[in-house]
Scaffold this active site. Structure first.
Site, PDB file in Angstrom:
ATOM      1  N   CYS A   1     -15.767 -16.232  -9.833  1.00 49.05           N
ATOM      2  CA  CYS A   1     -14.927 -16.496 -11.000  1.00 49.05           C
ATOM      3  C   CYS A   1     -13.495 -16.119 -10.636  1.00 49.05           C
ATOM      4  CB  CYS A   1     -15.428 -15.778 -12.251  1.00 49.05           C
ATOM      5  SG  CYS A   1     -15.260 -13.978 -12.243  1.00 49.05           S
TER       6      CYS A   1
ATOM      7  N   ASN B   1     -13.373 -11.678 -10.655  1.00 46.23           N
ATOM      8  CA  ASN B   1     -14.583 -10.946 -10.271  1.00 46.23           C
ATOM      9  C   ASN B   1     -14.778  -9.685 -11.107  1.00 46.23           C
ATOM     10  OD1 ASN B   1     -15.966  -9.408  -7.288  1.00 46.23           O
ATOM     11  ND2 ASN B   1     -17.011 -10.709  -8.728  1.00 46.23           N
TER      12      ASN B   1
ATOM     13  N   CYS C   1     -15.683 -10.276 -14.799  1.00 47.04           N
ATOM     14  CA  CYS C   1     -16.437 -10.663 -15.997  1.00 47.04           C
ATOM     15  C   CYS C   1     -17.640 -11.537 -15.635  1.00 47.04           C
ATOM     16  CB  CYS C   1     -15.550 -11.394 -17.012  1.00 47.04           C
ATOM     17  SG  CYS C   1     -14.313 -10.352 -17.806  1.00 47.04           S
ATOM     18  N   ARG C   2     -17.392 -12.814 -15.423  1.00 47.06           N
ATOM     19  CA  ARG C   2     -18.484 -13.778 -15.264  1.00 47.06           C
ATOM     20  C   ARG C   2     -19.272 -13.621 -13.970  1.00 47.06           C
ATOM     21  NH1 ARG C   2     -14.934 -18.958 -16.095  1.00 47.06           N
ATOM     22  NH2 ARG C   2     -13.510 -17.578 -14.963  1.00 47.06           N
ATOM     23  N   SER C   3     -18.588 -13.561 -12.844  1.00 51.67           N
ATOM     24  CA  SER C   3     -19.341 -13.536 -11.574  1.00 51.67           C
ATOM     25  C   SER C   3     -20.131 -12.240 -11.367  1.00 51.67           C
ATOM     26  CB  SER C   3     -18.437 -13.861 -10.388  1.00 51.67           C
ATOM     27  OG  SER C   3     -17.361 -12.976 -10.273  1.00 51.67           O
TER      28      SER C   3
ATOM     29  N   ASP D   1     -14.300 -18.258 -19.585  1.00 48.74           N
ATOM     30  CA  ASP D   1     -13.788 -16.918 -19.298  1.00 48.74           C
ATOM     31  C   ASP D   1     -13.626 -16.154 -20.610  1.00 48.74           C
ATOM     32  OD1 ASP D   1     -12.519 -14.637 -18.398  1.00 48.74           O
ATOM     33  OD2 ASP D   1     -11.041 -15.725 -17.191  1.00 48.74           O
TER      34      ASP D   1
END
Length: 169
Positions: free
Chosen positions: A17, A20, A22-24, A135
């Site tokens: 993401c 690095n 939040c999402r990933s 995001d």
């Protein structure tokens, strides 16, 4: 760091993401959970990275860690930046949105690199109207919950692609 060259790995998966945080790292934690629940932690190498270097060394965003804990996950990955060397180290490089995918592909060196790049939303099975994992960074609690819900779905879909049911014990 575990030896990534291990020939016994079914798959080496990198989630990417923007930063690095939040999402990933959430995708990494959720995928690890799925793999562990199936007793396959020795067969998968899972990591995450960010396009940018702003958060290198940081833990995931406190809001993502908090929402993850509510769902039984422990997101403890330390942020790192994506590099072209990751194409050599991973079989699947999974971006969260179109911008991430463009940035990943821009760093590819040849066609074999490009063949490893996927969009996380391509693995969704229960959320057909979502084409990206958005995001949540500048949003509220509901955005973090949505991201976890989407990642649970997509990680399960990716797991089924990489390790079909007929291979499960």
């Amino acid at each position: 760091m575990k030896a990534i060259e291990n020939k016994d790995y079914v798959a080496r998966i990198l989630f990417v993401c923007l930063g690095n945080i939040c999402r990933s790292p959430a995708a990494e934690g959720i995928m690890r959970h799925i793999v562990e629940m199936n007793g396959l932690e020795q067969r998968f190498y899972i990591d995450s990275a960010g396009i940018g270097s702003w958060h290198v060394g940081d833990l995931p965003d406190r809001r993502m860690r908090s929402h993850g804990r509510r769902h039984g996950y422990d997101f403890t990955h330390r942020a790192r930046q994506f590099s072209a060397d990751d194409f050599d180290r991973f079989d699947y490089i999974v971006g969260m949105d179109e911008e991430n995918l463009r940035d990943i592909l821009r760093r590819s060196r040849h066609g074999r690199d490009k063949e490893k790049v996927y969009c996380m939303a391509d693995f969704l099975t229960q959320h057909p109207t979502h084409h990206v994992v958005p995001d949540p960074y500048y949003s509220g609690d509901s955005a973090f919950e949505l991201v976890i819900e989407l990642l649970e779905d997509a990680c399960q879909g990716l797991f089924q692609k990489v390790y079909p049911k007929n291979l499960l014990r």
